[in-house]
Enzyme design. Structure first.
Site, short mmCIF file in Angstrom:
data_model
loop_
_atom_site.label_atom_id
_atom_site.label_comp_id
_atom_site.label_asym_id
_atom_site.label_seq_id
_atom_site.Cartn_x
_atom_site.Cartn_y
_atom_site.Cartn_z
N CYS A 188 18.70 47.77 5.14
CA CYS A 188 17.18 46.96 4.38
C CYS A 188 17.97 47.41 3.05
O CYS A 188 18.11 48.46 2.54
CB CYS A 188 16.74 47.94 4.89
SG CYS A 188 14.90 47.66 3.56
N CYS A 195 13.88 45.15 9.00
CA CYS A 195 14.17 46.47 8.25
C CYS A 195 12.75 48.09 9.62
O CYS A 195 11.51 47.30 9.47
CB CYS A 195 13.57 46.97 7.70
SG CYS A 195 13.66 48.75 7.23
N ASP A 210 0.95 10.52 3.84
CA ASP A 210 1.75 11.43 4.87
C ASP A 210 0.34 12.86 4.97
O ASP A 210 0.82 13.82 4.75
CB ASP A 210 2.80 11.91 3.52
CG ASP A 210 4.40 13.17 5.21
OD1 ASP A 210 3.63 12.39 5.86
OD2 ASP A 210 5.19 14.01 4.21
N LYS A 249 10.82 3.87 3.21
CA LYS A 249 10.28 5.92 2.62
C LYS A 249 11.24 5.58 1.46
O LYS A 249 12.68 5.06 0.84
CB LYS A 249 10.80 5.77 3.79
CG LYS A 249 10.47 6.39 4.66
CD LYS A 249 9.49 6.85 5.72
CE LYS A 249 9.85 7.68 6.91
NZ LYS A 249 9.46 8.79 7.29
N GLU A 282 0.86 -1.20 0.23
CA GLU A 282 -0.36 -0.16 0.22
C GLU A 282 1.06 1.42 0.02
O GLU A 282 1.95 1.05 -0.16
CB GLU A 282 -1.01 0.15 1.49
CG GLU A 282 -1.40 -1.10 1.67
CD GLU A 282 -1.86 -1.23 3.28
OE1 GLU A 282 -2.33 0.25 3.59
OE2 GLU A 282 -2.51 -2.74 3.56
N CYS A 325 9.53 52.53 4.62
CA CYS A 325 10.12 51.65 3.42
C CYS A 325 9.18 50.97 2.33
O CYS A 325 8.32 50.85 2.70
CB CYS A 325 10.86 51.02 4.48
SG CYS A 325 11.26 49.34 3.60
N TYR A 355 -6.62 2.69 6.61
CA TYR A 355 -6.37 1.62 6.15
C TYR A 355 -5.93 0.60 7.30
O TYR A 355 -5.15 -0.56 6.59
CB TYR A 355 -5.23 2.06 5.84
CG TYR A 355 -4.10 3.13 6.85
CD1 TYR A 355 -3.72 2.51 8.25
CD2 TYR A 355 -3.52 4.17 5.70
CE1 TYR A 355 -2.88 3.38 8.34
CE2 TYR A 355 -3.11 4.97 7.08
CZ TYR A 355 -2.88 5.05 8.45
OH TYR A 355 -2.33 5.52 9.02
N CYS A 362 15.29 50.70 1.40
CA CYS A 362 16.06 51.82 1.85
C CYS A 362 16.67 52.23 2.40
O CYS A 362 17.17 53.58 3.10
CB CYS A 362 14.40 51.82 2.27
SG CYS A 362 14.08 50.82 4.33
N LYS A 398 2.09 4.96 1.66
CA LYS A 398 2.37 4.83 2.73
C LYS A 398 2.09 6.61 2.76
O LYS A 398 2.37 7.77 2.20
CB LYS A 398 3.75 5.04 3.52
CG LYS A 398 3.66 5.93 4.90
CD LYS A 398 5.12 5.32 5.11
CE LYS A 398 5.36 5.57 7.04
NZ LYS A 398 5.40 6.74 7.43
S1 IVH Z 1 -1.17 0.69 8.84
C1 IVH Z 1 0.18 -1.33 13.19
N1 IVH Z 1 -0.68 1.85 6.95
O1 IVH Z 1 2.63 5.37 9.25
C2 IVH Z 1 0.33 -1.04 12.10
N2 IVH Z 1 0.32 3.05 8.67
O2 IVH Z 1 4.97 4.69 11.27
C3 IVH Z 1 -0.54 0.76 11.58
N3 IVH Z 1 0.65 5.52 7.41
O3 IVH Z 1 1.07 5.70 11.80
C4 IVH Z 1 -0.68 1.30 10.89
N4 IVH Z 1 0.31 5.17 5.79
O4 IVH Z 1 0.11 7.13 10.36
C5 IVH Z 1 -0.40 2.40 7.89
N5 IVH Z 1 -1.27 2.41 4.50
C6 IVH Z 1 -0.35 2.48 5.68
C7 IVH Z 1 -0.25 3.48 5.92
C8 IVH Z 1 -0.11 3.97 7.56
C9 IVH Z 1 0.92 6.14 6.19
C10 IVH Z 1 1.30 5.98 8.48
C11 IVH Z 1 0.56 5.48 10.06
C12 IVH Z 1 1.38 5.27 11.25
C13 IVH Z 1 2.41 5.21 10.54
C14 IVH Z 1 4.09 4.17 10.49
#
Ligand code: IVH
Length: 687
Positions: free
Chosen positions: A404, A422, A113, A309, A109, A428, A222, A407, A111
């Site tokens: 500045c 400034c 942000d 990451k 999946e 200014c 998720y 001015c 991740k």
């Molecule tokens: S699963 C026990 N799935 O990433 C597992 N986390 O450091 C629960 N996050 O705190 C998390 N996308 O805020 C999961 N597809 C995804 C995610 C996800 C982002 C975040 C989540 C978590 C952090 C993990």
């Protein structure tokens, strides 16, 4: 008759899901609004039918929410991080070992942000939303989460959801909302959010849920937790959750090998740049719940899942120059100008250097090869210098300016602040222009016919020097053209000569008349907004409103001792001190006096009592009127000592009814024996 309120609520929930989750609306926005209007009307007539999960509740409310801390039923754990394929490979082998060589599938999946959230549903209704907090206890942000359109308040009927469950996911601010929000903040010279995650987090912690509704957050879910999950596999459970009403990403694949996983990583490393929300990696989860249980947890995170990451995008380019920008408040920001370079899909040639300390830490020289990064940050950052590439032709060391750039005034640095300022706020140019732009902005004097570009032009022409000049502008016809001048009209033959006292400019009549009308209308802007428009440092909209309501006039505010200023709600030492400093400067005092002479509101307008014939009476105003507007009637009620209330009760003195008053209201009035007055009867009663 079927229950129209229940019917409308169910229908609107369904359309909401079609629009925000499935992306497949069945009706037009207009039809949606019509249904919503009807529901709002019915709910107003039936306050006893209030439901916090009604679709009408998404707009948020201004009730301040103080967040209560609540324990999570299951702790919110984090995931182990990996940054390269070797780490992923090692994790995969650990899982294989842990499962004693059994076959297993991995759900891949994205991740997301943002900030993690845990939602609790009972009998298909959202009952609570908690932030992660410290993982054990989180903040109850339910009121704010209700204002996120893609979070279902009520689940799809009969779709098979468990009676009670938790679902976890990520609250995000889509790039589009983020860009718009920052553009607005930039226009108001407010501090920008560094990335969508900070913006989402700041928004979700807002004390006013209307702010959440306006900023258009999104939520992807998720992870499901329940004693009776629909299936024994993670992915199938999430797909079920999608049918119940949740936004579950479609960017999910089952991998049967490491190669499958790598292919997913490769694809999304690039493709994520075109997603509507920010992602910072991939999450890999063992798909079978029984296998998850077998693998278990370490103290901090599950063994059955891991995060990979993405590398922050980084580029190397040459630093050509550093320029310094001066803002409305006089803050000076250093900006790196670089040879253009491609970074995360866009050409980058400028990066913020923030302040003098950062320049010193980097030990920057002109001509240096510098690393530019765009991680979650929208504004690129210089993160380092490649010193090994320095040659004999190395340019001079970058020093923060002492004067500045606009001015020439010597810059100052206030105790405890990283920025240089400034101090020449009376002469200014960018500060003067910035103050005029702030003065005319929407939340201030709202002279929207006059945008920043026009201010710039007028400023350069010498027509505007400070905000009082706005009220001296005049449009005159002469010699077949229209001329805009400041002060007394002077024959436009002077135009072009160095008469800075009465500058003149040839203009288009229609556009300019609109500007002058806007300026004239600003004379009736209420005092609290005038106070905000003055741009007193640290006095934002809320502080201005509270100060205006407390002191009622600029005269009282000017005289107020520090202690009395600090007694005002939301006004602390810093704001109080800033107000006093502002008025202690003679030029500010003079500016305020001139604005007052120009007719700008410098006091709270009192509504004068006209009589007592409605003293102590509660009145409901309902329907459409022909002799006066509804607002005028409401004002009259107050001026005659009465009180406006929105719903009928046995304490209501009478209803002032116009055309089209709702039949149910009429019925209720009859039942309670409350008199219903027409406009004419009401006016007669006042006299
Ligand atoms: S699963 C026990 N799935 O990433 C597992 N986390 O450091 C629960 N996050 O705190 C998390 N996308 O805020 C999961 N597809 C995804 C995610 C996800 C982002 C975040 C989540 C978590 C952090 C993990």
């Amino acid at each position: 008759m079927t229950d129209r309120i229940a019917q409308l609520r169910a229908e609107l929930h369904r359309h909401n899901y079609n629009y925000y989750v499935l992306n497949q609306p069945e009706i037009s926005d207009k039809e949606f609004d019509t249904l919503m209007d009807e529901l709002q009307r019915l709910e107003a007539q039936h306050p006893e039918r209030f439901d916090p999960n009604s679709p009408t509740q998404r707009v948020g409310s201004d009730l301040t929410t103080d967040f209560v801390q609540v324990s999570h039923e299951y702790p919110m754990l984090s995931l182990g991080n990996t940054y390269n394929r070797e780490d992923v490979h090692e994790w995969y082998e650990r899982v294989r070992l842990g499962l004693n060589g059994q076959d297993f599938e991995v759900c891949c999946e994205l991740k997301y942000d943002g900030l993690s959230i845990s939602l609790l549903y009972e009998e298909g209704q959202l009952v609570r939303a908690l932030t992660r907090g410290d993982g054990v206890r989180g903040d109850d942000v339910t009121a704010n989460v209700r204002a996120i359109s893609s979070v279902p308040l009520v689940l799809t009927p009969d779709s098979g959801y468990p009676a009670r469950f938790e679902i976890r996911g990520e609250v995000l601010m889509p790039w589009q909302s983020f860009d718009r929000l920052n553009a607005e903040r930039e226009a108001r010279e407010e501090q920008l959010f560094a990335n969508p995650r900070n913006a989402a987090s700041g928004t979700l912690k807002s004390k006013d849920s209307r702010v959440v509704a306006q900023r258009h957050l999104d939520a992807y879910l998720y992870y499901l937790l329940s004693d009776n999950l629909p299936t024994s596999e993670h992915l199938a459970n999430l797909q079920a959750a999608r049918r119940w009403g949740f936004k579950v990403s479609t960017a999910m694949r089952l991998a049967h090998s490491l190669e499958d996983i790598y292919a997913f990583l490769d694809h999304w490393d690039e493709a994520r740049n075109s997603l509507p929300v920010a992602t910072d990696g991939v999450v890999l989860k063992v798909n079978a719940l029984a296998q998850q249980a077998l693998l278990g947890y370490t103290a901090k995170s599950p063994r059955w899942a891991i995060a990979y990451k993405f590398q922050a995008e980084r580029a190397l380019t040459r630093l050509d120059a550093v320029t310094f920008q001066v803002g409305r408040t006089g803050a000076v920001t250093p900006v790196a100008n670089m040879e253009p370079v491609l970074l995360a899909g866009t050409m980058v040639k400028r990066a913020s250097l923030h302040n003098a300390d950062i320049i010193r830490q980097l030990d920057l020289h002109i001509g240096d090869q510098v690393y530019v990064e765009k991680a979650g940050e929208i504004i690129p950052q210089i993160v380092g210098v490649e010193t090994t590439m320095r040659g004999a032709d190395l340019g001079e060391r970058v020093e923060f300016v002492r004067q500045c750039p606009e001015c020439g005034a010597a810059l100052v640095r206030y105790e405890g602040e990283a920025a240089h300022y400034c101090p020449n706020d009376t002469a200014c140019p960018p500060q003067l222009k910035g103050r005029i732009e702030h003065f005319i902005s929407r939340d201030a004097m709202n002279i929207m016919s006059l945008g920043p570009e026009v201010v710039d032009k007028f400023f350069e022409q010498g027509l505007l020097h400070d905000v009082t000049d706005l009220y001296r502008l005049k449009l005159t016809a002469w010699d077949g053209s229209w001329w805009l001048s400041r002060g007394d009209f002077v024959a436009p033959t002077l135009f072009g000569e160095a008469d800075r006292k009465t500058p003149t400019m040839s203009v288009s009549q229609r556009a300019t008349q609109k500007i002058l009308d806007g300026i004239a209308a600003s004379r009736s802007v209420p005092f609290e907004r005038v106070l905000f428009a003055l741009g007193i440092r640290f006095v934002g909209k809320v502080a201005a409103k509270n100060l205006a309501r407390h002191f009622k006039s600029i005269t009282a505010l000017r005289r107020a001792p520090l202690a009395e200023l600090q007694a005002v709600e939301g006004v602390g030492e810093v704001i109080a001190g800033s107000v006093q400093t502002y008025f202690s400067k003679p030029e500010n005092a003079a500016l305020v006096d001139t604005l007052a002479q120009c007719g700008v509101q410098m006091a709270v307008e009192e509504t004068h009592a006209l009589g007592t014939s409605l003293a102590g009476q509660s009145v409901v105003v309902s329907g459409v009127f022909s002799l006066h507007s509804r607002e005028e009637y409401k004002q009259m009620i107050e001026q005659y000592g009465g009180k406006n209330v929105s719903s009928l009760s046995k304490n209501t003195a009478f209803i002032l009814a116009g055309e089209n008053m709702g039949p149910s209201k009429l019925e209720k009035a009859e039942k309670l024996g409350i008199p219903v007055l027409t406009e004419a009867e009401f006016l007669e009663r006042l006299n």
